[in-house]
Design a protein around this motif. Structure first.
Motif, PDB file in Angstrom:
ATOM      1  N   ILE A  76      18.936  49.820  65.415  1.00  0.00           N
ATOM      2  CA  ILE A  76      19.033  48.891  64.293  1.00  0.00           C
ATOM      3  C   ILE A  76      17.631  48.411  63.943  1.00  0.00           C
ATOM      4  CG2 ILE A  76      19.928  46.646  63.519  1.00  0.00           C
ATOM      5  CD1 ILE A  76      22.221  47.098  65.579  1.00  0.00           C
ATOM      6  N   ILE A  77      17.284  48.483  62.665  1.00  0.00           N
ATOM      7  CA  ILE A  77      16.027  47.927  62.163  1.00  0.00           C
ATOM      8  C   ILE A  77      16.353  46.598  61.489  1.00  0.00           C
ATOM      9  CG2 ILE A  77      14.053  48.290  60.612  1.00  0.00           C
ATOM     10  CD1 ILE A  77      14.145  50.551  62.544  1.00  0.00           C
ATOM     11  N   GLY A  78      15.587  45.539  61.770  1.00  0.00           N
ATOM     12  CA  GLY A  78      15.794  44.341  60.974  1.00  0.00           C
ATOM     13  C   GLY A  78      15.831  43.038  61.720  1.00  0.00           C
ATOM     14  N   CYS A  79      16.343  42.018  61.011  1.00  0.00           N
ATOM     15  CA  CYS A  79      16.263  40.586  61.281  1.00  0.00           C
ATOM     16  C   CYS A  79      14.867  40.110  60.871  1.00  0.00           C
ATOM     17  CB  CYS A  79      16.548  40.217  62.732  1.00  0.00           C
ATOM     18  SG  CYS A  79      18.221  40.619  63.250  1.00  0.00           S
ATOM     19  N   TYR A  80      14.826  38.945  60.250  1.00  0.00           N
ATOM     20  CA  TYR A  80      13.550  38.399  59.783  1.00  0.00           C
ATOM     21  C   TYR A  80      13.149  37.144  60.554  1.00  0.00           C
ATOM     22  CZ  TYR A  80      10.197  36.048  56.720  1.00  0.00           C
ATOM     23  OH  TYR A  80       9.096  35.393  56.234  1.00  0.00           O
ATOM     24  N   THR A  81      14.105  36.257  60.793  1.00  0.00           N
ATOM     25  CA  THR A  81      13.778  35.032  61.531  1.00  0.00           C
ATOM     26  C   THR A  81      14.132  35.185  63.007  1.00  0.00           C
ATOM     27  OG1 THR A  81      15.964  34.073  61.183  1.00  0.00           O
ATOM     28  CG2 THR A  81      14.288  33.627  59.485  1.00  0.00           C
ATOM     29  N   SER A  82      13.491  34.362  63.828  1.00  0.00           N
ATOM     30  CA  SER A  82      13.814  34.376  65.259  1.00  0.00           C
ATOM     31  C   SER A  82      15.239  33.896  65.498  1.00  0.00           C
ATOM     32  CB  SER A  82      12.815  33.502  66.024  1.00  0.00           C
ATOM     33  OG  SER A  82      11.547  34.131  66.041  1.00  0.00           O
ATOM     34  N   ALA A  83      15.719  32.977  64.647  1.00  0.00           N
ATOM     35  CA  ALA A  83      17.104  32.513  64.785  1.00  0.00           C
ATOM     36  C   ALA A  83      18.077  33.675  64.609  1.00  0.00           C
ATOM     37  CB  ALA A  83      17.378  31.421  63.749  1.00  0.00           C
ATOM     38  N   SER A  84      17.808  34.572  63.669  1.00  0.00           N
ATOM     39  CA  SER A  84      18.691  35.721  63.467  1.00  0.00           C
ATOM     40  C   SER A  84      18.558  36.720  64.609  1.00  0.00           C
ATOM     41  CB  SER A  84      18.392  36.380  62.119  1.00  0.00           C
ATOM     42  OG  SER A  84      17.067  36.856  62.049  1.00  0.00           O
ATOM     43  N   ARG A  85      17.330  36.913  65.100  1.00  0.00           N
ATOM     44  CA  ARG A  85      17.144  37.830  66.239  1.00  0.00           C
ATOM     45  C   ARG A  85      17.910  37.319  67.464  1.00  0.00           C
ATOM     46  NH1 ARG A  85      12.457  36.803  67.183  1.00  0.00           N
ATOM     47  NH2 ARG A  85      12.683  35.744  69.186  1.00  0.00           N
ATOM     48  N   LYS A  86      17.888  36.017  67.681  1.00  0.00           N
ATOM     49  CA  LYS A  86      18.611  35.442  68.820  1.00  0.00           C
ATOM     50  C   LYS A  86      20.127  35.657  68.698  1.00  0.00           C
ATOM     51  CE  LYS A  86      15.033  33.349  70.899  1.00  0.00           C
ATOM     52  NZ  LYS A  86      14.562  33.758  72.267  1.00  0.00           N
ATOM     53  N   GLN A  87      20.637  35.732  67.457  1.00  0.00           N
ATOM     54  CA  GLN A  87      22.051  36.003  67.251  1.00  0.00           C
ATOM     55  C   GLN A  87      22.413  37.439  67.613  1.00  0.00           C
ATOM     56  OE1 GLN A  87      24.895  34.278  65.834  1.00  0.00           O
ATOM     57  NE2 GLN A  87      23.712  32.522  66.560  1.00  0.00           N
ATOM     58  N   VAL A  88      21.507  38.345  67.325  1.00  0.00           N
ATOM     59  CA  VAL A  88      21.763  39.772  67.539  1.00  0.00           C
ATOM     60  C   VAL A  88      21.506  40.186  68.987  1.00  0.00           C
ATOM     61  CG1 VAL A  88      20.843  42.053  66.924  1.00  0.00           C
ATOM     62  CG2 VAL A  88      21.345  40.382  65.135  1.00  0.00           C
TER      63      VAL A  88
END
Length: 387
Positions: A76-88
């Motif tokens: 998977i490529i992506g997520c922009y914010t650290s908050a979104s990365r922490k979700q994934v």
């Protein structure tokens, strides 16, 4: 002969408070996918499956689960914010998938299931703060978005400033997407700090930049603004008020490398002369190429084999040489400092002499290092950064 297809997920918000940057990431990722699919060098094609979480944090988990469960992606490529990365992060670790994360981030994380393609704190925060301490002030006023990237960036900044016998004058936070910036700008005008460090994200940052410029201009103040995230497309959004911002980044459109000049030419041929690539978009482009080259060498999409094939492989990207440090899955990058101008570009005034190893936990940092720094000091004692 038709090439076999490898499904790859792309997660980036096309709506919401940071939609502008999500769209830049998608444009760059798809440009790389199309280029790779046209090249004989690769004996496979990438089938891109795009998902839009619309800037809603909980949606990142939902779309990631859909890509893994229903599409069967391993990468998977992506997520922009650290908050979104922490979700994934939990779902890619639980299902043993690999997230190729393009954005610069705050550090203090390391996962076998994430390739960190963007800048680590020793690539962007350290050069910026040390430049400020040496040339501008030992007192900084911080304003940022209320989430992990600002919290950690401010914490590292405070460590560096305090060690230099300086101080953080204030830390003012806004929720992601909030536009009520007047009270913070009023405080800045009243207190007249020597420097303002802006870690706001997306529309909040654009609103703040415009209000800050108008208020300081009216008050006859000349207060430098600092950033670790502002990029060329955002300069256009914020308008002339964004000129003069000192920014730390591994990529600027103005980099004078043949690889970048060719990249910019291809970008403008695809998106128009008025379109400008961004640091996070360029990083998404790099991430797709790093993945494709690793897939080609591994001969399989199995994440363990791909991760091993990716480590240490040098890619002469638009930003310069990039490779993955296999010890921590972060990228070796070249830090740069620039100041934004009235034409919506950055004038680079400093860059490291060579690519710098990632140090996401700042274990190699010498807090008292000399000004002639490259972001790390291999023989220095451990810094009191992790609290």
């Amino acid at each position: 002969m038709t090439k076999p297809s490898i499904p790859v997920g792309i997660i980036c918000s096309q709506h919401g408070p940071y939609q502008a940057m999500g769209r830049e990431i998608l444009k760059s990722a798809m440009m790389a996918v199309d280029e790779i699919n046209e090249q004989d060098e690769f004996d496979f094609a990438i089938s891109a499956h795009v998902r839009d979480p619309r800037g809603i944090i909980s949606e990142y988990h939902t779309v990631c689960d859909d890509l893994i469960r229903n599409v069967g992606v391993e990468h998977i490529i992506g997520c922009y914010t650290s908050a979104s990365r922490k979700q994934v992060l939990p779902i890619v670790e639980r299902t043993d998938r690999l997230l190729w994360y393009p954005a610069r981030y705050e550090g203090f994380e390391c996962s076998d299931n994430v390739i960190y393609v963007g800048a680590s704190p020793n690539h962007n925060v350290l050069p910026l703060v040390r430049y400020v301490l040496d040339n501008l002030s030992r007192e900084i006023f911080c304003v940022g978005s209320n989430y992990v990237w600002t919290w950690e960036t401010n914490r590292v900044t405070r460590e560096l400033v305090t060690a230099a016998r300086g101080r953080i004058l204030a830390e003012r936070l806004l929720e992601l997407g909030e536009s009520a910036v007047t009270h913070i700008v009023d405080e800045i005008v009243r207190r007249r700090p020597p420097v303002v460090f802006n870690t706001l994200v997306g529309s909040s940052s654009y609103d703040f930049i415009r209000a800050f410029h108008a208020a300081t201009l009216a008050a006859g103040l000349d207060i430098p603004m600092l950033s670790c995230s502002l990029c060329e497309p955002e300069l256009k959004i914020a308008g002339p008020a964004s000129a003069g911002c000192i920014t730390s980044s591994a990529y600027f459109e103005s980099i004078r490398l043949p690889e970048n000049q060719a990249f910019v030419a291809r970008w403008k041929a695809r998106h128009g002369d008025h379109s400008i690539p961004s640091v996070d978009g360029q990083s998404a482009y790099v991430a797709v190429y790093l993945l494709a080259r690793a897939l080609q060498r591994a001969g399989t999409s199995d994440i363990g084999e791909v991760r091993r094939a990716a480590a240490g492989h040098r890619y002469n990207s638009p930003q310069g040489p990039v490779w993955i440090d296999g010890s921590n899955n972060h990228c070796v990058l070249t830090p740069r400092l620039a100041v934004s101008n009235a034409e919506g570009q950055f004038d680079i005034f400093w860059e490291a002499e060579a690519p710098v190893k990632p140090d996401p936990y700042l274990t190699q940092l010498d807090i008292a290092a000399s000004p002639a720094r490259d972001g790390t000091s291999p023989n220095a004692p451990h810094l009191r950064v992790v609290k």
